[in-house]
Write a protein that holds these residues in place. Sequence first.
Motif, mmCIF file in Angstrom:
data_model
loop_
_atom_site.group_PDB
_atom_site.id
_atom_site.type_symbol
_atom_site.label_atom_id
_atom_site.label_comp_id
_atom_site.label_asym_id
_atom_site.label_seq_id
_atom_site.Cartn_x
_atom_site.Cartn_y
_atom_site.Cartn_z
ATOM 1 N N GLY A 86 1.320 8.508 140.257
ATOM 2 C CA GLY A 86 0.122 8.594 140.751
ATOM 3 C C GLY A 86 0.325 10.501 140.964
ATOM 4 N N GLU A 87 -1.416 11.632 141.437
ATOM 5 C CA GLU A 87 -0.729 12.617 141.629
ATOM 6 C C GLU A 87 -0.003 12.952 143.617
ATOM 7 O OE1 GLU A 87 -3.951 15.268 140.964
ATOM 8 O OE2 GLU A 87 -3.473 14.946 138.505
ATOM 9 N N LEU A 88 0.439 12.889 143.532
ATOM 10 C CA LEU A 88 1.709 13.231 145.227
ATOM 11 C C LEU A 88 1.932 14.329 145.144
ATOM 12 C CD1 LEU A 88 3.687 10.390 144.083
ATOM 13 C CD2 LEU A 88 1.656 9.696 144.855
ATOM 14 N N ARG A 89 2.163 14.708 146.848
ATOM 15 C CA ARG A 89 1.895 16.087 147.303
ATOM 16 C C ARG A 89 2.949 15.241 148.804
ATOM 17 N NH1 ARG A 89 -3.589 15.345 148.007
ATOM 18 N NH2 ARG A 89 -3.490 17.689 146.611
ATOM 19 N N LYS A 90 3.271 16.857 149.017
ATOM 20 C CA LYS A 90 4.420 16.551 150.169
ATOM 21 C C LYS A 90 3.662 16.674 151.499
ATOM 22 C CE LYS A 90 9.171 17.732 147.978
ATOM 23 N NZ LYS A 90 9.924 18.911 148.445
ATOM 24 N N PRO A 91 3.622 15.610 152.951
ATOM 25 C CA PRO A 91 4.855 14.485 152.750
ATOM 26 C C PRO A 91 4.179 13.556 151.647
ATOM 27 C CG PRO A 91 3.315 15.166 154.609
ATOM 28 C CD PRO A 91 3.233 15.789 154.194
ATOM 29 N N HIS A 92 4.506 12.297 151.477
ATOM 30 C CA HIS A 92 4.077 11.874 151.058
ATOM 31 C C HIS A 92 5.304 10.626 150.877
ATOM 32 C CE1 HIS A 92 2.816 7.980 148.407
ATOM 33 N NE2 HIS A 92 1.754 9.261 148.735
ATOM 34 N N GLN A 93 4.603 9.329 151.365
ATOM 35 C CA GLN A 93 5.388 8.070 152.204
ATOM 36 C C GLN A 93 6.566 8.108 151.485
ATOM 37 O OE1 GLN A 93 2.095 5.563 152.216
ATOM 38 N NE2 GLN A 93 3.526 3.937 153.297
ATOM 39 N N ALA A 94 6.138 7.804 149.584
ATOM 40 C CA ALA A 94 6.955 7.046 148.899
ATOM 41 C C ALA A 94 8.017 8.363 148.314
ATOM 42 C CB ALA A 94 6.427 6.859 147.517
ATOM 43 N N LEU A 95 7.778 9.735 148.812
ATOM 44 C CA LEU A 95 8.874 10.477 148.538
ATOM 45 C C LEU A 95 10.093 11.411 149.441
ATOM 46 C CD1 LEU A 95 5.998 13.173 146.954
ATOM 47 C CD2 LEU A 95 8.007 11.399 145.294
ATOM 48 N N PRO A 96 10.483 10.894 148.932
ATOM 49 C CA PRO A 96 11.855 12.071 150.142
ATOM 50 C C PRO A 96 11.600 12.553 150.478
ATOM 51 C CG PRO A 96 13.092 11.049 147.960
ATOM 52 C CD PRO A 96 11.571 11.369 148.177
ATOM 53 N N GLU A 97 11.944 13.670 151.585
ATOM 54 C CA GLU A 97 11.843 14.838 152.338
ATOM 55 C C GLU A 97 12.467 15.627 151.337
ATOM 56 O OE1 GLU A 97 12.477 15.250 156.226
ATOM 57 O OE2 GLU A 97 10.998 13.424 156.575
ATOM 58 N N THR A 98 13.340 15.869 151.040
ATOM 59 C CA THR A 98 14.103 16.932 150.164
ATOM 60 C C THR A 98 13.640 16.487 148.567
ATOM 61 O OG1 THR A 98 16.154 15.266 149.664
ATOM 62 C CG2 THR A 98 15.745 16.659 152.103
ATOM 63 N N ILE A 99 13.463 15.958 147.933
ATOM 64 C CA ILE A 99 13.140 16.133 146.734
ATOM 65 C C ILE A 99 12.369 17.601 146.340
ATOM 66 C CG2 ILE A 99 10.900 15.462 146.454
ATOM 67 C CD1 ILE A 99 11.225 13.788 144.435
ATOM 68 N N GLU A 100 13.030 17.945 144.872
ATOM 69 C CA GLU A 100 12.657 18.724 143.987
ATOM 70 C C GLU A 100 11.482 18.636 143.221
ATOM 71 O OE1 GLU A 100 14.681 23.104 142.092
ATOM 72 O OE2 GLU A 100 15.858 21.095 141.830
ATOM 73 N N PHE A 101 10.001 19.128 143.228
ATOM 74 C CA PHE A 101 9.504 19.340 142.141
ATOM 75 C C PHE A 101 9.986 20.425 141.131
ATOM 76 C CE2 PHE A 101 5.664 18.485 144.927
ATOM 77 C CZ PHE A 101 5.838 17.191 145.556
ATOM 78 N N LYS A 102 10.474 18.766 139.716
ATOM 79 C CA LYS A 102 11.044 19.589 138.789
ATOM 80 C C LYS A 102 10.940 18.346 137.543
ATOM 81 C CE LYS A 102 15.350 19.943 137.975
ATOM 82 N NZ LYS A 102 16.934 20.486 138.365
ATOM 83 N N GLU A 103 9.601 18.746 136.108
ATOM 84 C CA GLU A 103 9.937 18.046 135.262
ATOM 85 C C GLU A 103 11.625 16.758 135.542
ATOM 86 O OE1 GLU A 103 7.285 19.052 132.208
ATOM 87 O OE2 GLU A 103 6.220 20.029 133.255
ATOM 88 N N GLY A 104 11.363 15.711 134.664
ATOM 89 C CA GLY A 104 12.566 14.851 134.803
ATOM 90 C C GLY A 104 12.967 13.896 135.577
ATOM 91 N N VAL A 105 13.414 13.189 135.296
ATOM 92 C CA VAL A 105 13.829 11.641 136.780
ATOM 93 C C VAL A 105 14.995 12.177 137.759
ATOM 94 C CG1 VAL A 105 14.892 9.428 136.599
ATOM 95 C CG2 VAL A 105 13.579 10.378 134.215
ATOM 96 N N SER A 106 14.553 12.293 139.008
ATOM 97 C CA SER A 106 15.627 12.850 139.508
ATOM 98 C C SER A 106 17.341 11.919 140.128
ATOM 99 C CB SER A 106 14.273 12.789 140.738
ATOM 100 O OG SER A 106 14.712 11.587 141.534
ATOM 101 N N PRO A 107 17.598 12.514 141.108
ATOM 102 C CA PRO A 107 18.934 11.752 141.302
ATOM 103 C C PRO A 107 18.235 10.965 142.106
ATOM 104 C CG PRO A 107 19.017 13.968 142.010
ATOM 105 C CD PRO A 107 17.830 13.961 141.427
ATOM 106 N N ILE A 108 18.567 9.577 142.377
ATOM 107 C CA ILE A 108 18.663 8.281 143.594
ATOM 108 C C ILE A 108 18.698 8.667 144.902
ATOM 109 C CG2 ILE A 108 18.998 6.354 144.498
ATOM 110 C CD1 ILE A 108 20.381 5.475 141.436
#
Length: 648
Positions: free
Chosen positions: A557-579
């Motif tokens: 869905g549409e998620l914003r920081k902070p969100h319990q499912a998102l790592p704090e350090t994640i970069e908002f950039k299209e594509g698949v993130s690192p693990i």
Amino acid sequence: MRASGFLSLFISLLTISLHAQTNKEEVLFTIDDEPVYTSEFLRVYNKNLDLVQDESQKNIDAYLELFVNYKLKLKEAHVLGFDKKRNYIRELSNYKKQLAKSFMREPEVTDALVEEAYQRISFDINANHILVKLEETANPQDTLLAYNKINSIRNRALNEGFEKVRQDVHNGQTIYGEKLGYFSGFKMVYNFETAAFNTKVGDISEPFRTRFGYHIVNVIDKRPSRGERTVAHIMLQTKSDNKENLEVKINEIYQKLNQGEDFGALAKQFSEDKSTSKNGGKLSPIVGGQLRSQKFEDVAFGLQNVGDYSKPFKSEYGWHIIKLYNKKPVPEFQTIKAELTQKVERDDRSKLIDAALISKLKVKYNITEKPDLSYFVSILNDSYFNKNWFLPPSFVGKKDLVVIGNRTLSYKNFGNYLVRSQQNVSAKIPFKTIVDNAYNNFLNENILRYHENNLEFENEDFANIVSEYRDGLLLFDLMENTIWNSSLNDTVGIKNYYDKNKSNYFSEEKIDAIVASSSSKKILKQVSKFLKKGSEEAEIKSMVNTENAINILFTSGELRKPHQALPETIEFKEGVSPIYKHNDNYVVVKINKVIPSKQLTLVEAKGLVTSDYQEQKEHNWIKALHNKYQVKINKEALKKVETQLNNN
């Protein structure tokens, strides 16, 4: 409504005692030559120091500024006549009546009843009973018949067995034989509760009366209370805009628990109870009857062993899984004494408290002898039972009947009470009994009313609290009319404020994303590859999860920081993130789209803009009050105050 600034001060100043000061006390400051004394400021500061959350307000000068502003607002409220408004006078009167209840009790009697109540809530009683119905106002003949009937039933029960007789006599109209199950203190009327707790297990009580009639009770079992539970839960909320199949998802989470995954980690990752998810789903300790959801409570107390967790179940709030962390007996007496005191004062037990208070007040007001009531007996007739009796034309109303303090009650007062009381008489009873009962009620009600009306003169603590509320209520009405409501309706002012401060109102950056979570980094590497190839959630689940093992869970869905499912350090950039290692699990995020921050329109930011506008308007208003009224600070007195407080 905006209470910014004001409410924190309102709360901290709500406990001010505003007694008249003597001229000998030192004046801290004046408002238009009206003095405010150092003793009041010291009392307020010391009493409310722990309530002030803003550390800057603990600074003496900063607190004095707040205190002066508070006094300026009160001055303005009186000048504008807010203390004369009907709503204010009515609300203050209602509050005084409610407050008086807590002061109109006998502490020794109350404490004894509270201790008794604690003993009773510490146990559960399992009992059955038989009731012979009887009206509270039944005449002596019907009362005797009912008593003889219940006594006869008891004798049968002693010989034939309670259960057999209970089933035999129950007719659902005049006699009731009921299984009650387990109950504790406060679950039954007080007389019934007392009889049940005073009857030994296996015994049948002596007949006793409640407002329903005559009973006997058979106590089957007595066990310690279930006490207190500490549980955690994973919750998926039922929301109209939620398109996920919650039942499927909660069962997937349950399967991961059965696979040995950590409950707390899963709660952090998936529980939608925001107040507990960060803490692994753990709730504050609960006791029976505390929760709004009976289903949740039943499941929580049904868990027997620490570490057990429930199967998924649905409550009115969503789907849950509960885990038991701790079991405790009934809380310590001191912990729940205040709560028990409130219950006692609302319960039938309060009649015992009233009776003790009335006895004390009769001595205080020197009410020792019952007057001759034969005159009132002589003027009653059978129309009283038809509820159409009235005082005769020759009624002697001006004669004194009883004196309470400095108030004299006349024959007329009691005569009118008798007229009103006929509505409560449903059976023919002797006129003398009617008059005696009515007089006892009349006297008791008037003693309590007189005591309540004079509490401000007889009880200093009561007078202090009423004074506190009086000013607090006055100030609230002033703020509501002067700042809050006027701001809400000032569309031009709000728009101008928005135009000048647009840079403060931007939406948060968010992402349209899929978050995959697993306890296995190896499996998540496979999922990451599938996501990069464009595979859908359902397709990935079918490849990674099996009938016996849930290896991957998704949040989308549409998620914003902070969100319990998102790592704090994640970069908002299209594509698949690192693990990422996150919440004791591993996650990978596929960001389909980054939704950038944007300027909010006035409509979108209306709530924030209005709140900020109210805050500015209040600030300007206080400045205007300082210009309207002359405030003079006694600097010598202030130095003494600072010295005293700094030395404490």
